[in-house]
Design a protein around this motif. Structure first.
Motif, PDB file in Angstrom:
ATOM      1  N   ALA A 106      30.473  39.254  40.165  1.00 32.72           N
ATOM      2  CA  ALA A 106      30.364  41.030  39.710  1.00 32.72           C
ATOM      3  C   ALA A 106      30.399  41.085  41.193  1.00 32.72           C
ATOM      4  O   ALA A 106      30.256  43.218  40.707  1.00 32.72           O
ATOM      5  N   SER A 107      30.413  40.925  42.069  1.00 32.71           N
ATOM      6  CA  SER A 107      30.630  42.067  43.196  1.00 32.71           C
ATOM      7  C   SER A 107      32.093  41.740  44.530  1.00 32.71           C
ATOM      8  O   SER A 107      32.184  40.606  44.486  1.00 32.71           O
ATOM      9  N   HIS A 108      31.728  42.556  45.128  1.00 33.21           N
ATOM     10  CA  HIS A 108      32.712  41.961  46.473  1.00 33.21           C
ATOM     11  C   HIS A 108      34.142  42.250  45.559  1.00 33.21           C
ATOM     12  O   HIS A 108      35.037  42.247  46.525  1.00 33.21           O
ATOM     13  N   ASP A 110      28.616  44.528  31.771  1.00 32.70           N
ATOM     14  CA  ASP A 110      28.337  45.367  31.083  1.00 32.70           C
ATOM     15  C   ASP A 110      29.486  46.154  30.898  1.00 32.70           C
ATOM     16  O   ASP A 110      29.295  47.398  31.097  1.00 32.70           O
ATOM     17  N   ASP A 111      31.015  45.702  30.791  1.00 30.72           N
ATOM     18  CA  ASP A 111      31.767  47.216  30.883  1.00 30.72           C
ATOM     19  C   ASP A 111      32.014  47.443  32.342  1.00 30.72           C
ATOM     20  O   ASP A 111      32.225  48.365  31.881  1.00 30.72           O
ATOM     21  N   SER A 121      40.692  49.031  31.068  1.00 30.92           N
ATOM     22  CA  SER A 121      39.774  48.798  29.728  1.00 30.92           C
ATOM     23  C   SER A 121      40.224  46.979  29.032  1.00 30.92           C
ATOM     24  O   SER A 121      40.682  46.471  30.205  1.00 30.92           O
ATOM     25  N   ARG A 122      39.167  46.831  28.858  1.00 36.87           N
ATOM     26  CA  ARG A 122      39.323  45.102  28.249  1.00 36.87           C
ATOM     27  C   ARG A 122      39.035  45.404  26.856  1.00 36.87           C
ATOM     28  O   ARG A 122      38.295  46.037  25.833  1.00 36.87           O
ATOM     29  N   ASP A 123      39.747  44.784  26.024  1.00 33.50           N
ATOM     30  CA  ASP A 123      39.270  44.315  24.582  1.00 33.50           C
ATOM     31  C   ASP A 123      39.279  42.450  24.626  1.00 33.50           C
ATOM     32  O   ASP A 123      40.303  41.879  24.354  1.00 33.50           O
ATOM     33  N   TYR A 177      35.441  36.193  32.546  1.00 32.85           N
ATOM     34  CA  TYR A 177      35.121  36.201  33.760  1.00 32.85           C
ATOM     35  C   TYR A 177      35.084  38.255  33.710  1.00 32.85           C
ATOM     36  O   TYR A 177      35.560  38.953  33.230  1.00 32.85           O
ATOM     37  N   THR A 178      34.913  38.440  34.760  1.00 33.58           N
ATOM     38  CA  THR A 178      35.303  39.800  35.290  1.00 33.58           C
ATOM     39  C   THR A 178      36.803  40.269  35.394  1.00 33.58           C
ATOM     40  O   THR A 178      36.799  39.087  36.006  1.00 33.58           O
ATOM     41  N   MET A 179      37.329  40.928  34.925  1.00 33.52           N
ATOM     42  CA  MET A 179      39.152  40.952  36.163  1.00 33.52           C
ATOM     43  C   MET A 179      39.052  42.442  36.493  1.00 33.52           C
ATOM     44  O   MET A 179      38.102  43.249  36.314  1.00 33.52           O
TER      45      MET A 179
END
Length: 124
Positions: free
Chosen positions: A102-104, A55-56, A71-73, A32-34
């Protein structure tokens, strides 16, 4: 299903800092994108920041660029929002969200899971 639980909100004076956390449970976190959104009283929910699943890559609203850091862990299934140089206009309920794309990301429609939110109040 993904469950999201935010923490770290509170009352802070202008110029201060807070660090929000959002812990996810359920499906594989790395898929997931967060992101973070906020909603002030009487206003619509607005995009704050996002971090992609692959790719963060990070994205920020213009109003928080240079002050907030997302950031993410993945080991802890947690994302963070470090908020510095807070302003009264940053006040609102901050919610984290999860998306499979990962868009919009500045829109609300790609986000399929939402947390309940945590209150951030910045006094002048």
């Amino acid at each position: 299903q993904v469950q999201l639980v935010e923490s770290g909100g509170g009352l802070v004076r202008a110029g201060g800092s807070l660090r929000l956390s959002c812990e996810a449970s359920g499906r594989v976190f790395e898929e997931y994108t967060m992101g973070w959104f906020r909603q002030a009283p009487g206003k619509e929910r607005e995009f704050v920041a996002a971090i992609t699943k692959n790719d963060d890559t990070t994205y920020y609203a213009d109003s928080v660029k240079g002050r907030f850091t997302i950031s993410r862990d993945n080991r802890k299934n947690t994302i963070f929002l470090q908020m510095n140089s807070l302003k009264p206009e940053d006040t609102g309920v901050y919610s984290c969200a999860a998306s499979v794309v990962a868009s919009h990301l500045e829109n609300t429609w790609p986000w399929i899971y939402w947390g309940q939110g945590t209150q951030v109040t910045v006094s002048s």
